[in-house]
Design a protein around this motif. Structure first.
Motif, PDB file in Angstrom:
ATOM      1  N   LYS A 548       0.694  -1.362  -0.150  1.00  0.00           N
ATOM      2  CA  LYS A 548       0.087  -0.010  -0.066  1.00  0.00           C
ATOM      3  C   LYS A 548       0.745   1.218  -0.191  1.00  0.00           C
ATOM      4  O   LYS A 548       0.724   2.278  -0.670  1.00  0.00           O
ATOM      5  N   MET A 549       1.974   1.255   0.756  1.00  0.00           N
ATOM      6  CA  MET A 549       2.806   2.389   0.897  1.00  0.00           C
ATOM      7  C   MET A 549       3.419   2.556  -0.502  1.00  0.00           C
ATOM      8  O   MET A 549       3.410   3.724  -0.926  1.00  0.00           O
ATOM      9  N   HIS A 550       3.714   1.436  -1.303  1.00  0.00           N
ATOM     10  CA  HIS A 550       4.458   1.609  -2.625  1.00  0.00           C
ATOM     11  C   HIS A 550       3.282   2.269  -3.401  1.00  0.00           C
ATOM     12  O   HIS A 550       3.451   3.071  -4.227  1.00  0.00           O
ATOM     13  N   ASP A 551       2.097   1.945  -3.397  1.00  0.00           N
ATOM     14  CA  ASP A 551       0.947   2.326  -4.163  1.00  0.00           C
ATOM     15  C   ASP A 551       0.835   3.916  -3.912  1.00  0.00           C
ATOM     16  O   ASP A 551       0.601   4.611  -4.947  1.00  0.00           O
TER      17      ASP A 551
ATOM     18  N   LEU B 139       9.278  14.185   2.755  1.00  0.00           N
ATOM     19  CA  LEU B 139       8.140  13.222   2.289  1.00  0.00           C
ATOM     20  C   LEU B 139       6.909  14.293   1.833  1.00  0.00           C
ATOM     21  O   LEU B 139       6.186  14.286   0.901  1.00  0.00           O
ATOM     22  N   ARG B 140       6.714  14.959   3.060  1.00  0.00           N
ATOM     23  CA  ARG B 140       5.662  16.049   2.958  1.00  0.00           C
ATOM     24  C   ARG B 140       5.664  16.949   1.636  1.00  0.00           C
ATOM     25  O   ARG B 140       4.799  17.143   0.989  1.00  0.00           O
ATOM     26  N   MET B 141       7.042  17.257   1.397  1.00  0.00           N
ATOM     27  CA  MET B 141       6.947  18.257   0.238  1.00  0.00           C
ATOM     28  C   MET B 141       6.924  17.392  -1.073  1.00  0.00           C
ATOM     29  O   MET B 141       6.462  17.955  -2.102  1.00  0.00           O
ATOM     30  N   MET B 142       7.332  16.225  -1.250  1.00  0.00           N
ATOM     31  CA  MET B 142       6.972  15.496  -2.348  1.00  0.00           C
ATOM     32  C   MET B 142       5.583  14.651  -2.685  1.00  0.00           C
ATOM     33  O   MET B 142       5.511  14.090  -3.641  1.00  0.00           O
ATOM     34  N   VAL B 143       4.887  14.938  -1.794  1.00  0.00           N
ATOM     35  CA  VAL B 143       3.657  14.030  -1.962  1.00  0.00           C
ATOM     36  C   VAL B 143       2.459  15.055  -1.796  1.00  0.00           C
ATOM     37  O   VAL B 143       2.647  15.974  -1.298  1.00  0.00           O
ATOM     38  N   LEU B 152       1.376   9.430   6.266  1.00  0.00           N
ATOM     39  CA  LEU B 152       3.006   9.588   6.035  1.00  0.00           C
ATOM     40  C   LEU B 152       3.971   9.399   6.991  1.00  0.00           C
ATOM     41  O   LEU B 152       5.050   9.132   6.889  1.00  0.00           O
ATOM     42  N   GLY B 153       3.365   9.498   8.167  1.00  0.00           N
ATOM     43  CA  GLY B 153       4.007   9.067   9.401  1.00  0.00           C
ATOM     44  C   GLY B 153       4.657   7.421   9.382  1.00  0.00           C
ATOM     45  O   GLY B 153       5.653   7.271   9.611  1.00  0.00           O
ATOM     46  N   SER B 154       3.479   6.793   8.899  1.00  0.00           N
ATOM     47  CA  SER B 154       4.022   5.301   8.757  1.00  0.00           C
ATOM     48  C   SER B 154       4.995   4.860   7.670  1.00  0.00           C
ATOM     49  O   SER B 154       5.720   4.132   7.888  1.00  0.00           O
ATOM     50  N   ILE B 155       4.700   5.877   6.643  1.00  0.00           N
ATOM     51  CA  ILE B 155       5.614   5.391   5.566  1.00  0.00           C
ATOM     52  C   ILE B 155       7.109   5.806   6.189  1.00  0.00           C
ATOM     53  O   ILE B 155       7.923   5.281   5.793  1.00  0.00           O
TER      54      ILE B 155
END
Lengths: 770, 195
Positions: A548-551, B139-143, B152-155
């Motif tokens: 899911k993260m990848h997605d 991450l936040r900037m890129m998403v 985002l946190g878990s990523i």
């Protein structure tokens, strides 16, 4: 059909047991052949080591040879499977579909020029080279080959140069050879059939002609372009039609895979009708991208499985028959011809790769070094297509058997000798390896970062690179193609549905885990409870989560820049929500970083009255004001720069008066926020002086130098005025900035300005033409 | 513009830059004219505003970080040498460069230095570690805005988990190198500079 009463006469009872073999013979034997080949495959893989050292094609041919030997001794004929029609209409398409469907598109398109260069020019080089050299050999009387004329030699050259790198690909994949070499070999094998078939048709046509004229040669060239362009066009067209059809199949999910296959096959047959090539490949590539988004997950899996299966079966059968036919046909053996064919095939391929690489290397970012080139040259095995083409030569060619023998010899040689030896050689010379299994989250994120950076630097240097065409296509794709061809084009909904799917999956997995250890199966939603920093337990991420993260990442990370802003267009930014998001965010982060180091502890009362009521005074006071602010700031370096910039650029005192408006402003801002702001201000509903943010952003819209100053002014204001806590890093999700279009600028500007205007020096606001 | 550029940039300087960065003569002159065209203040240095004036950088998600990379610690102006030094990171690696000068210091466009550049994009406070927060920022900037903070946190957590080998909940430079060892950084972080 056996008649129970029959010729025996007199037997009037109902027979208990009948057998009618001839009725089922053909399908029965066909199935048996397939089963036999599949058993062979199972057998190979039982002992894993074999397939590492000996490519499967070798094993299949060997089995075929054995079976052929058996059949020969029993004087059986092999089934007439390898007639031209059967081969081209039934056995070849699954192989091509398989290759095309599973082609790695990104490396392919990144290297498309190189691939096509090698495929087209390389094959031409090989065919003509081999043909001419063999013709030269035929001139020698001693070999007894003089009746083979030029056309036939060229024809044979074309056949022999059809590369079929399956074995090489397997080895490359296993070892993990670098992507460029892999894709070149892959693409070459895939696309050179276009060239080969054209040459084949052309030369066989010419072989029939008594004399060849130069116009025929030109026609041949023209024909090639027709074939190539037509093939691509057709394929893309069929792909689009297939994708469009699948847009409406959500109610008939069971037959979704059927569309893929039927359309592919249709495309192929139409191509055969017009004798165009490579339709199937482009069709498969085009189709795959859109269809896989439209169909259900199960259909997607089914399609992939069936494609793979059909391709494998087809290929297995072909190699198998190669072995069988080797034993059972009449051969004509001519040492000279065969040996020279081998030698020339080798030489010309090596030379070809060398010369082509020299020419194409300057255009590549990563040039092919000699090891790569060796890998390319040595990996050029001949295989199924070569065999089929030679076998289906018309019988009018008087030396057909010689050709067949020579081809079989070359194929067996390359497959066995080169196929077996390529692995140790490649490992020995240590070709550049690549990134296999690179799909960790880290890699995805960091490579995207790198891509953005490279784009940024390119822009900075003011030059293009190959990202240009990629972006152009992406834009076209998103704007037009996706809208038409995809059923559900919104990114959010796919995430939502994916969420649901994965939550469900999670629940099922929890039930499945043997220990019933519920805490070990986190779902992403439940993680919102665990925001503790250091004491966070080590979360176990399940495969579903990672997928899911990848997605999520792949769907939501910004793609690299689209060149949407021409230099001439100074007064409006491109109307792109993503751009807006980026800019909003950047401003928020600038504001935060500026605010971050500073002075929550600066209460209202400490601002001297002189500042509170600062009005239109010239530069000197301006400077002192800045100095004051700088001192109280205690190290907001960026703000210093901004202040310097302001000074340098000579901002008028009136505008700077905005900056020094006192803390009272904050209340008005709160007020402004609490009014339901007009639609434009919805954007700005962020913690913090939202309306200010908006105007900062709007400030962005004017020609770039000016708004920078104004926005930085805004930031100054924020600094003084703010009593907000510093927010955590993530900005709260912003509602889509709907009304944020240039035309509404003025209205909103005034709207936003109004509550503030009430409490501030009137004139300067108006003067602030943003 | 061309003549002005060449008079302002002396031959010795070009030679020095050539030695330091490996760019060719024509590349250096070309980039110098680009430098001067960006330098609106015409004082031979670029400030952050000069960079921010490039519209494409404004809409690049990592625009600020990229700009930041040009400025050494605490400085606000970058001269042409510094400009070229940063750009040198993006030169493609040539094969023959790999072998020569094993004893000399690593060229600016070596794989390690490219990775260091990327690493520094995350690591703003230069503590040689990418903390969870720094990762989240990037991450936040890129998403896009569709992603919630929890996701985002878990990523980010997953990212750190994958890379972190010494358990300090952050990614050090060595861990960064290790995690990207199979990625073709030499190609990804390279630009073909026009001659």
């Amino acid at each position: 059909r056996l008649d129970p009463v029959g010729t025996e006469g007199g037997l009037a009872n109902l027979p208990v047991f009948t057998m009618d073999y001839p009725r089922i013979q053909v399908p029965f034997e066909f199935t048996l052949w397939i089963l036999l080949a599949s058993f062979a495959k199972i057998g190979f893989h039982i002992y894993h080591k074999i397939t590492i050292w000996i490519p499967e094609s070798c094993l299949l041919i060997s089995i075929g040879l054995i079976v052929g030997g058996i059949m020969y001794s029993v004087k059986e004929e092999p089934p007439a499977v390898l007639s031209s029609n059967v081969f081209f209409l039934y056995m070849l398409p699954p192989i091509i579909l398989d290759s095309g469907y599973f082609m790695p598109t990104r490396p392919f398109f990144e290297n498309v020029g190189t691939v096509l260069w090698y495929a087209v020019v390389g094959t031409l080089w090989n065919s003509i080279g081999i043909g001419l050299s063999l013709f030269a050999i035929c001139q020698f009387e001693v070999f007894g080959l003089q009746d083979i004329n030029l056309q036939e030699n060229l024809l044979f050259g074309a056949i022999i140069s059809a590369v079929d790198p399956v074995a090489a690909l397997n080895v490359f994949e296993d070892i993990g050879v670098n992507e460029q070499t892999y894709i070149v070999i892959f693409g070459e094998g895939l696309f050179n059939d276009a060239v080969t078939v054209v040459l084949y048709n052309m030369f066989s046509f010419l072989a029939d002609l008594p004399i060849v004229e130069s116009t025929d040669v030109f026609l041949g060239v023209a024909r090639f372009f027709v074939v190539a362009a037509g093939g691509v066009l057709f394929g893309v067209l069929f792909g689009f039609v297939a994708a469009f059809t699948t847009r409406f199949t959500h109610n008939v999910r069971q037959i979704e895979p059927l569309f893929v296959f039927m359309y592919s096959y249709l495309a192929y047959l139409v191509a055969e009708c017009f004798a165009i090539s490579s339709v199937l490949i482009t069709c498969a590539i085009t189709m795959k991208y859109y269809v896989e988004e439209n169909v259900s997950q199960r259909s997607c899996t089914t399609i992939r499985h069936v494609v793979k299966m059909l391709g494998t079966v087809s290929e297995t059968l072909i190699f198998f028959f190669l072995g069988v036919v080797t034993i059972t046909t009449e051969h004509e053996w001519n040492w000279a011809y065969i040996l020279f064919t081998l030698v020339f095939a080798f030489i010309w391929r090596g030379l070809g790769i060398l010369v082509l690489s020299q020419i194409v290397n300057p255009f590549r970012t990563i040039p092919f070094n000699f090891k790569d080139q060796f890998g390319l040259a040595y990996g050029g095995l001949r295989g199924a297509i070569c065999f089929a083409l030679v076998f289906t030569l018309p019988d009018t060619i008087n030396r057909k058997n010689l050709f067949v023998t020579a081809s079989i010899a070359v194929i067996i040689f390359t497959v066995f000798i080169q196929g077996i030896s390529i692995r140790p050689i490649v490992e020995y010379i240590n070709i550049r390896k690549t990134n296999k299994d690179l799909m960790t989250i880290n890699v995805e994120i960091h490579t995207r970062v790198m891509e953005h950076v490279v784009c940024g630097i390119e822009d900075l240097c003011g030059q293009w690179s190959h990202y240009y065409w990629k972006d152009k296509f992406k834009k076209f794709n998103d704007r037009i193609l996706r809208r038409i061809l995809l059923r559900d084009n919104r990114a959010e909904s796919s995430i939502v549905s994916l969420y649901k799917k994965l939550e469900l999956q999670n629940a099922i997995d929890i039930l499945d885990t043997p220990m019933g250890d519920i805490s070990a199966a986190p779902s992403l939603v439940s993680l919102s409870d665990e925001r503790k920093e250091s004491s966070r337990p080590k979360k176990k991420f399940m495969a579903a989560d990672v997928r899911k993260m990848h997605d999520i990442l792949s769907k939501n990370m910004y793609k690299i820049r689209q060149k949407t802003l021409a230099y001439t267009n100074k007064y409006s930014l491109p109307d792109e929500s993503r751009t807006r998001e980026i800019l909003i965010r950047r401003h928020a982060s600038i504001r935060r970083s500026v605010r971050a180091g500073s002075f929550r502890e600066l209460p209202d009362r400490n601002i001297p009255k002189s500042q509170k009521y600062y009005s239109l005074q010239p530069g000197g006071d301006l400077e002192s004001a800045f100095a004051l602010r700088r001192r109280s700031r205690g190290g907001g370096g960026e703000v210093d720069r901004i202040s310097d910039h302001l000074q340098l650029s000579g901002v008028s005192p009136r505008s700077s008066s905005r900056s020094l408006v006192p803390m009272r402003r904050l209340n008005t801002i709160e007020e402004a926020r609490q009014h339901t702001p007009p639609t434009g201000l919805d954007v700005l509903d962020e913690r913090g002086p939202g309306s200010l943010l908006g105007s900062s952003l709007r400030g962005q819209r004017a020609p770039v130098p000016a708004p920078r100053r104004r926005s930085s002014d805004r930031e100054d204001e924020d600094n003084i005025d703010s009593t907000e806590e510093s927010e955590p890093v993530n900005p709260p999700p912003l509602p889509p900035p709907g009304g944020w279009a240039p035309e509404n600028q003025d209205a909103r500007e005034n709207g936003a300005g109004d509550p503030l205007l009430r409490h501030s020096s009137q004139g300067s606001r108006g003067s602030r033409r943003l | 513009m061309g003549s002005r550029a060449s008079t302002l940039l002396r031959e010795e300087e070009i030679e020095e830059i050539k030695k330091e960065t490996g760019f060719s003569h024509s590349q250096i002159t070309r980039l110098y004219s680009r430098f001067t065209s960006l330098d609106k203040g015409e004082n031979g240095t670029l400030s952050r505003e000069d960079f921010q004036r490039i519209p494409e950088l404004a809409i690049n998600p990592l625009g600020d970080r990229i700009i930041n990379a040009f400025f050494p610690e605490g400085e606000d102006q970058v001269n042409f040498r510094g400009f070229m030094r940063t750009l040198a990171h993006f030169r493609p690696i040539e094969d023959n460069e790999k072998n020569k000068n094993a004893a000399a210091s690593e060229p600016l466009n070596s794989r390690t230095n490219k990775l260091l550049f990327a690493f520094r994009l995350y690591d703003l406070d230069r503590d040689d570690k990418i903390s969870r927060d720094e990762l989240l920022q990037v991450l936040r900037m890129m998403v896009g805005v569709n992603i919630s903070d929890e996701q985002l946190g878990s990523i980010a957590d997953r990212t750190i988990q994958e890379a972190d080998t010494n358990g300090d909940n952050s990614i050090s430079f060595n861990e960064f190198i290790k995690v990207l060892e199979k990625v073709d950084v030499e190609q990804k972080m390279s630009i073909r500079f026009l001659h």
